[in-house]
Write a protein that holds these residues in place. Sequence first.
Motif, short mmCIF file in Angstrom:
data_model
loop_
_atom_site.label_atom_id
_atom_site.label_comp_id
_atom_site.label_asym_id
_atom_site.label_seq_id
_atom_site.Cartn_x
_atom_site.Cartn_y
_atom_site.Cartn_z
N ARG A 43 -6.58 5.15 7.71
CA ARG A 43 -6.64 4.38 6.25
C ARG A 43 -6.17 3.19 6.09
O ARG A 43 -5.82 2.85 7.10
CB ARG A 43 -6.94 5.58 5.34
CG ARG A 43 -7.57 6.36 4.60
CD ARG A 43 -7.92 7.28 3.77
NE ARG A 43 -6.26 7.79 4.43
CZ ARG A 43 -6.10 9.25 4.82
NH1 ARG A 43 -7.28 10.31 4.48
NH2 ARG A 43 -4.82 9.37 4.47
N HIS A 44 -5.73 3.18 4.92
CA HIS A 44 -5.48 1.57 4.90
C HIS A 44 -3.93 1.03 5.65
O HIS A 44 -3.79 -0.03 5.86
CB HIS A 44 -5.08 1.69 3.30
CG HIS A 44 -6.04 1.30 2.29
ND1 HIS A 44 -6.33 1.88 1.32
CD2 HIS A 44 -7.61 1.32 2.90
CE1 HIS A 44 -7.68 1.17 0.84
NE2 HIS A 44 -7.71 1.87 1.71
N LEU A 90 2.56 11.24 10.94
CA LEU A 90 0.38 11.15 11.03
C LEU A 90 -0.31 9.36 10.29
O LEU A 90 0.37 10.11 9.49
CB LEU A 90 -0.04 12.48 10.89
CG LEU A 90 -1.26 13.26 10.43
CD1 LEU A 90 -2.22 12.35 11.67
CD2 LEU A 90 -2.25 13.60 10.00
N GLN A 132 -2.39 8.83 -4.53
CA GLN A 132 -3.38 9.38 -3.77
C GLN A 132 -4.63 8.24 -4.26
O GLN A 132 -5.39 9.17 -4.05
CB GLN A 132 -3.09 10.75 -3.90
CG GLN A 132 -2.07 11.89 -3.35
CD GLN A 132 -1.81 11.46 -1.75
OE1 GLN A 132 -2.79 12.15 -1.94
NE2 GLN A 132 -0.74 10.54 -1.41
N ARG A 161 2.62 12.62 6.52
CA ARG A 161 3.92 13.71 7.07
C ARG A 161 4.63 13.10 8.07
O ARG A 161 4.03 12.54 9.01
CB ARG A 161 2.85 15.29 7.39
CG ARG A 161 1.98 14.74 9.36
CD ARG A 161 1.57 16.21 9.37
NE ARG A 161 0.96 15.89 10.64
CZ ARG A 161 -0.08 16.24 11.52
NH1 ARG A 161 -0.93 17.00 10.77
NH2 ARG A 161 0.17 16.52 12.62
N ASN A 198 0.46 -0.53 -0.21
CA ASN A 198 0.23 -0.08 -0.07
C ASN A 198 0.72 0.79 0.18
O ASN A 198 2.01 0.78 0.25
CB ASN A 198 -1.14 0.50 0.87
CG ASN A 198 -1.77 1.23 1.42
OD1 ASN A 198 -2.56 1.14 0.84
ND2 ASN A 198 -1.83 1.90 1.50
N ILE A 212 1.17 9.53 1.51
CA ILE A 212 1.60 10.07 1.57
C ILE A 212 1.48 10.73 3.02
O ILE A 212 0.21 10.86 3.28
CB ILE A 212 1.98 11.40 1.07
CG1 ILE A 212 2.40 10.86 -0.64
CG2 ILE A 212 2.54 12.19 0.92
CD1 ILE A 212 1.82 12.14 -1.70
N GLU A 245 -0.94 0.86 -4.75
CA GLU A 245 -1.21 1.88 -5.88
C GLU A 245 0.32 2.20 -6.48
O GLU A 245 0.69 2.96 -8.04
CB GLU A 245 -0.80 3.26 -5.12
CG GLU A 245 -1.99 4.12 -4.46
CD GLU A 245 -2.46 3.01 -2.92
OE1 GLU A 245 -1.50 2.31 -3.14
OE2 GLU A 245 -2.88 3.17 -2.21
N LEU A 295 -3.64 8.62 9.51
CA LEU A 295 -4.92 9.19 9.45
C LEU A 295 -5.79 7.79 9.79
O LEU A 295 -5.35 6.80 8.74
CB LEU A 295 -5.80 9.92 8.54
CG LEU A 295 -5.17 11.55 8.43
CD1 LEU A 295 -6.13 12.01 7.60
CD2 LEU A 295 -5.85 11.90 10.09
N1 FMN Z 1 -2.70 11.55 5.32
C1 FMN Z 1 -2.36 10.96 6.51
O1 FMN Z 1 -2.99 9.87 6.94
N2 FMN Z 1 -1.37 11.62 6.93
C2 FMN Z 1 -0.97 12.86 6.55
O2 FMN Z 1 -0.22 13.15 7.10
C3 FMN Z 1 -0.50 12.88 5.05
N3 FMN Z 1 0.10 13.60 5.07
C4 FMN Z 1 -0.42 13.96 3.02
C5 FMN Z 1 0.42 15.22 2.26
C6 FMN Z 1 0.59 15.18 1.08
C7 FMN Z 1 1.28 16.11 0.30
C8 FMN Z 1 -0.62 14.67 0.44
C9 FMN Z 1 -0.40 14.43 -1.04
C10 FMN Z 1 -1.28 13.72 1.11
C11 FMN Z 1 -1.03 13.34 2.04
N4 FMN Z 1 -1.74 12.53 3.52
C12 FMN Z 1 -2.17 12.30 4.03
C13 FMN Z 1 -3.38 11.86 2.16
C14 FMN Z 1 -2.53 10.25 2.17
O3 FMN Z 1 -1.33 10.42 1.47
C15 FMN Z 1 -4.49 9.41 0.63
O4 FMN Z 1 -5.30 9.87 1.43
C16 FMN Z 1 -3.88 8.69 0.28
O5 FMN Z 1 -4.34 8.21 -1.00
C17 FMN Z 1 -4.29 7.40 1.56
O6 FMN Z 1 -3.68 6.37 0.80
P1 FMN Z 1 -4.73 4.99 2.31
O7 FMN Z 1 -6.16 4.36 1.65
O8 FMN Z 1 -4.06 3.96 0.74
O9 FMN Z 1 -3.76 4.42 3.00
#
Ligand code: FMN
Length: 448
Positions: free
Chosen positions: A168-169, A164, A201, A152, A147, A150, A210, A166
């Motif tokens: 999700r996956h 961080l 993304q 931070r 998986n 991105i 991805e 969140l």
């Molecule tokens: N998602 C987070 O959970 N934490 C972050 O700190 C975070 N920072 C991001 C920074 C950038 C520049 C971008 C473009 C996206 C960021 N995201 C962050 C969003 C996830 O990368 C994005 O939702 C991703 O599709 C999640 O993938 P997943 O569903 O496969 O886990």
Amino acid sequence: KARTFRTWLEHLQATGRLAVIDKKVGLQYEIAAIAKKLDGQKAAYFTKVEDYEIPVVSGICSTRSDFAEALGTDPYGMISKFTEAVTSPMPCQLVERQSAPVKENVVLENIDLLQMLPIPFHHEKDSGNYITAGLFIVRDPVTRKQNVSIHRLQVSGKDKLGVLLLPRHTFHLYKKAEELGQSLDCAIVIGTDPVTLLASQASTPFGVDELEIASALRGEPLEVVRCETVDIDVPAFAEIVLEGKILPHVREPEGPFGEFPKYYGPRSEKEVVQITAVTHRTNPIFYTIVPAGYEHLLLGGIPREASLFETVRQTVPTVKAVHMSLGGTARYHAIVSIKKRNEGEGKNVILAALANSFDIKHVVVVDEDVDIFDMEEVEWAIATRFQAEKDLIVIHGTQGSKLDPSTNNGVGSKMGLDCTVPMGSEPMRYLRIKIPGFDQLDIETYIS
Ligand code: FMN
């Protein structure tokens, strides 16, 4: 053109879209300030960052056309191309380390991230230096699917990052490992081609890799190579890879950090990544995304548009276009144009769009004659085709973005504005004024 980070930079330079900054710059604020001044116009290439030997780049794609160009299409073809790749991913190709430039240098000991890499400090109240543009790769130990997303990453120590995650996956895979008392292997990839970056993304069902979407978008398998200390495959032509593990049952303070809505995400106890190795190309280039810049907004916005388009289309098949506008942080505002065939469809679009993502807060639906990428046109539709008494939908107490400060920890209201013209309206009432010959007129031939 977009095969690797370097070839894309060469392409930007050849087309006059790379600003080379030879003046010595500081990591703290200066890189972010300069990159932000150039936002939407040129990428910034900093050749002298303090006493580092490694240059820094930011803003490799900061307009819709940049991303479209990287994908080999135009802004109107981008959404269908992305959707096609999400629905039919293509396997990557595993290559030997000799064919992988990212293995030219391997560092296994004495890792000191801030000493090795020019990692910027972006906004006033940030808690520290942050890696903002790393593709964070983990693997599902059961299916072996990877998986990519991105996250931070706060530099919390010499070889330690606060992250961080969140819910999700990546978070899901981490929790499964943690429940077994295990760490989760990860790799952080800095400096890939813009197509791979955008693919990270994608909104996909759990279990889709991805990098395979990146392969599909490229039309050929992305070359990947196995990491040194973790069971992860990373793009072989990346500039820099950090290998590590998200530790089980460890939480440390992370944040505050300037985020995409142009406010700070709060400080709290977050997961920790222990770095185990760094590999990089010879003369690597560091890549940073300035939070809330166009690059950041579009990276999230374009894949969201692809997902939104599909959701709306299931309800109203005559959807023409969708736009996650920049003023709405490319997350909170959805504008949709349709060819209305049945009364009430404007409101069905609002319901479908709000169901697509909890982030979507306000939806504007317009007829197909409105150019939804021109926000003046959208405002005009709201001004002249909308009556709050009958065209407004408000839903209270829903889950939204926790980063929207006007919500109560994410809980707030959703709103939809149906700006479609009522069916069967008297023809002159909504007829746009028009000057015959205007579109064809070449003004230059009239001015001496
Ligand atoms: N998602 C987070 O959970 N934490 C972050 O700190 C975070 N920072 C991001 C920074 C950038 C520049 C971008 C473009 C996206 C960021 N995201 C962050 C969003 C996830 O990368 C994005 O939702 C991703 O599709 C999640 O993938 P997943 O569903 O496969 O886990």
